[in-house]
Design an enzyme around this catalytic site. Structure first.
Site, mmCIF file in Angstrom:
data_model
loop_
_atom_site.group_PDB
_atom_site.id
_atom_site.type_symbol
_atom_site.label_atom_id
_atom_site.label_comp_id
_atom_site.label_asym_id
_atom_site.label_seq_id
_atom_site.Cartn_x
_atom_site.Cartn_y
_atom_site.Cartn_z
ATOM 1 N N ARG A 172 53.626 123.764 -84.456
ATOM 2 C CA ARG A 172 55.813 123.749 -83.660
ATOM 3 C C ARG A 172 56.086 124.557 -84.861
ATOM 4 O O ARG A 172 57.637 124.605 -84.471
ATOM 5 C CB ARG A 172 55.485 122.491 -83.565
ATOM 6 C CG ARG A 172 56.034 122.054 -82.407
ATOM 7 C CD ARG A 172 55.620 121.147 -82.475
ATOM 8 N NE ARG A 172 57.281 120.001 -81.746
ATOM 9 C CZ ARG A 172 58.408 120.573 -81.032
ATOM 10 N NH1 ARG A 172 57.683 120.579 -79.963
ATOM 11 N NH2 ARG A 172 59.516 120.114 -81.043
ATOM 12 N N ARG A 176 58.366 132.552 -91.609
ATOM 13 C CA ARG A 176 58.891 133.942 -91.585
ATOM 14 C C ARG A 176 59.001 134.416 -92.673
ATOM 15 O O ARG A 176 59.030 134.304 -93.419
ATOM 16 C CB ARG A 176 60.080 133.771 -90.526
ATOM 17 C CG ARG A 176 59.969 134.078 -89.332
ATOM 18 C CD ARG A 176 61.242 134.011 -88.911
ATOM 19 N NE ARG A 176 61.068 133.675 -87.988
ATOM 20 C CZ ARG A 176 62.360 132.022 -87.321
ATOM 21 N NH1 ARG A 176 63.040 132.231 -88.912
ATOM 22 N NH2 ARG A 176 62.213 131.609 -86.343
ATOM 23 N N ARG A 280 65.576 112.113 -91.177
ATOM 24 C CA ARG A 280 66.429 113.143 -91.438
ATOM 25 C C ARG A 280 67.932 112.092 -91.114
ATOM 26 O O ARG A 280 67.811 111.259 -90.524
ATOM 27 C CB ARG A 280 66.267 114.255 -90.316
ATOM 28 C CG ARG A 280 66.187 114.249 -88.940
ATOM 29 C CD ARG A 280 65.638 114.976 -88.029
ATOM 30 N NE ARG A 280 64.730 114.455 -87.073
ATOM 31 C CZ ARG A 280 63.884 115.417 -85.667
ATOM 32 N NH1 ARG A 280 64.100 116.587 -85.715
ATOM 33 N NH2 ARG A 280 63.434 114.313 -85.222
ATOM 34 N N GLU A 300 67.699 108.712 -89.066
ATOM 35 C CA GLU A 300 66.254 108.575 -87.877
ATOM 36 C C GLU A 300 65.015 108.430 -88.142
ATOM 37 O O GLU A 300 64.762 108.368 -89.292
ATOM 38 C CB GLU A 300 66.038 110.449 -87.358
ATOM 39 C CG GLU A 300 65.027 109.603 -86.083
ATOM 40 C CD GLU A 300 65.187 111.521 -85.416
ATOM 41 O OE1 GLU A 300 66.186 112.064 -85.406
ATOM 42 O OE2 GLU A 300 63.323 111.285 -85.130
ATOM 43 N N TYR A 348 54.074 116.100 -75.394
ATOM 44 C CA TYR A 348 54.888 116.596 -76.312
ATOM 45 C C TYR A 348 56.377 117.381 -76.196
ATOM 46 O O TYR A 348 55.770 118.559 -76.332
ATOM 47 C CB TYR A 348 54.371 116.266 -77.629
ATOM 48 C CG TYR A 348 55.883 116.689 -78.750
ATOM 49 C CD1 TYR A 348 56.989 116.542 -78.725
ATOM 50 C CD2 TYR A 348 54.964 116.981 -79.982
ATOM 51 C CE1 TYR A 348 57.694 116.644 -79.979
ATOM 52 C CE2 TYR A 348 55.949 116.865 -81.357
ATOM 53 C CZ TYR A 348 56.478 116.923 -81.052
ATOM 54 O OH TYR A 348 58.055 116.806 -82.365
ATOM 55 N N ASP A 350 59.227 119.839 -74.361
ATOM 56 C CA ASP A 350 60.643 120.718 -75.242
ATOM 57 C C ASP A 350 61.473 120.412 -73.780
ATOM 58 O O ASP A 350 61.049 120.503 -72.478
ATOM 59 C CB ASP A 350 60.673 121.730 -75.245
ATOM 60 C CG ASP A 350 60.219 121.791 -76.858
ATOM 61 O OD1 ASP A 350 60.483 120.581 -77.556
ATOM 62 O OD2 ASP A 350 60.043 122.586 -77.560
#
Ligand code: UDP
Length: 367
Positions: A172, A176, A280, A300, A348, A350
């Site tokens: 996931r 880059r 987070r 979290e 899982y 989205d």
């Protein structure tokens, strides 16, 4: 003839999109939910004019143009782009892994320098076929990134050693060689203006709704009321756990209202070291570019799941996938029940995927 064409169990995205599609074709639906609100885990609570994502951050992103047009036909989306920052032992790094991150880690300034550095870091893992998440990550990004930005976060999130986790979880995360902090590769991204509740309320416009209603308390009655049930809860629970329990990962949220206007300058800051117990901190106002005087932050904490807790993530290991397949077999024998959503499919997903599946599933129904 039953009173409704469909009784839909669960007012999350799968259920409400199915209801909207059914209503459009003149079908009658009753949506029920055991919670006191609609929207499932995309539900937001308004605190001091800030939309607080009560069940964790939800950022809508998709490559599916039809789904994007579909959600935008109910509510306008803002231009929010997810650019999380990672905090590892007090140092900040941009995510996803991109030229900014490589500069912060190694001082490299060009894509070629960054590639050389990553190649050097990955060299010793190049010939290995990765058997787990750790091996996959080391092979993809090498040691520095793995130990600073992946291992701690992942082990906290899943409560397991990275060597015992499937490698697909890490796929996931994009890598880059441009200075681009956009977390997602998808073409379309944003947050509904006014929050997710607006989207869900509009999807449910004109649909009968009963909150605080547990399907399992009145299963026989609800079944009599409907030609078909659309069930979006946990599949094992539907069958009374007859083959055993599927495992999930749960989360615990600590929300805090602060008397300051800007706590961390970003909606999402990940804490990637192992010994900080949360994964987070979300600062909700930044999802909407809010300029309120106060702010709400949420820590979290991942936690083990049991039946008293909310199930957030399926744990798709071999044991659970096999068990799910046996339940799926039972499910396929239920002619008048449609199963769907993250929990019904034990996947899982989205948000965009859930919407796509609900639209496609209704399209299969006889007119
Ligand atoms: N991940 C990581 N470091 C991070 C963020 C994510 O290693 O700072 C990994 C981790 O294994 C996690 C996966 O990427 O389980 C997916 O994370 P993401 O935040 O995309 O998932 P979400 O919880 O938002 O669905």
């Amino acid at each position: 003839m039953s009173k409704y064409d469909y009784v839909i169990v669960g007012a999350g995205l799968y259920g409400v999109v199915f209801a909207q599609q059914a209503k459009l074709k003149g079908k009658t639906c009753l949506v029920i939910d055991k919670r006191s609100h609609i929207g499932g885990n995309v539900y937001c609570e308004n605190i001091e004019q800030i939309n607080v994502h009560k069940y964790g951050a939800h950022i809508f992103h998709t490559n599916d143009k039809e789904v994007w047009n579909y959600v935008n036909s109910f509510v306008e989306f803002n231009r929010y782009t997810n650019s999380p920052v990672a905090n590892f032992e007090g140092e900040l790094y941009n995510l996803p892994f991109n030229m900014n991150t490589f500069y912060q880690l190694w001082g490299v300034k060009t894509p070629q320098e960054a590639r050389n550095k990553i190649d050097e870091q990955c060299m010793e893992f190049a010939d290995k076929v990765p058997a787990n998440l750790e091996e996959q990550a080391l092979k993809l990004v090498g040691k520095d990134i793995y130990y600073k930005l992946i291992k701690g976060y992942t082990e906290k999130q899943w409560g397991r050693d990275a060597k015992d986790l499937p490698s697909f979880i890490i796929k996931r995360l994009p890598v880059r060689f441009t200075f681009d902090n956009n977390y997602f590769n998808d073409k379309y991204q944003g947050i509904p203006i006014g929050g997710y509740n607006v989207l869900v309320e509009r999807l449910l416009d004109g649909v009968e709704l009963k909150l605080n209603s547990d399907f399992f308390q009145n299963k026989t009655e609800y079944t009599k009321l409907a030609n078909k049930i659309v069930y979006t809860g946990m599949l094992d629970e539907f069958f009374d756990y007859c083959y055993g329990e599927l495992e999930y990962r749960s989360l615990h949220f600590e929300h805090q209202l602060l008397n300051q206007d800007n706590y961390q300058g970003n909606a999402v800051v990940n804490y990637t070291e192992r010994n900080i117990p949360y994964t987070r901190i979300i600062e909700h106002k930044h999802f909407d570019f809010g300029n309120q005087e106060k702010t709400v932050i949420t820590r979290e904490y991942p936690q083990e799941w049991d039946k008293t807790k909310e199930a957030y993530y399926p744990i798709n290991n071999d044991r659970n996938n096999k068990l799910f397949a046996t339940y799926k077999q039972l499910a396929s024998q239920q002619n008048n029940v449609i199963f769907g959503g993250r929990l019904g499919d034990y996947a899982y997903y989205d948000m965009d995927k859930v919407i796509r599946l609900a639209i496609d599933r209704f399209a299969l129904e006889k007119k």
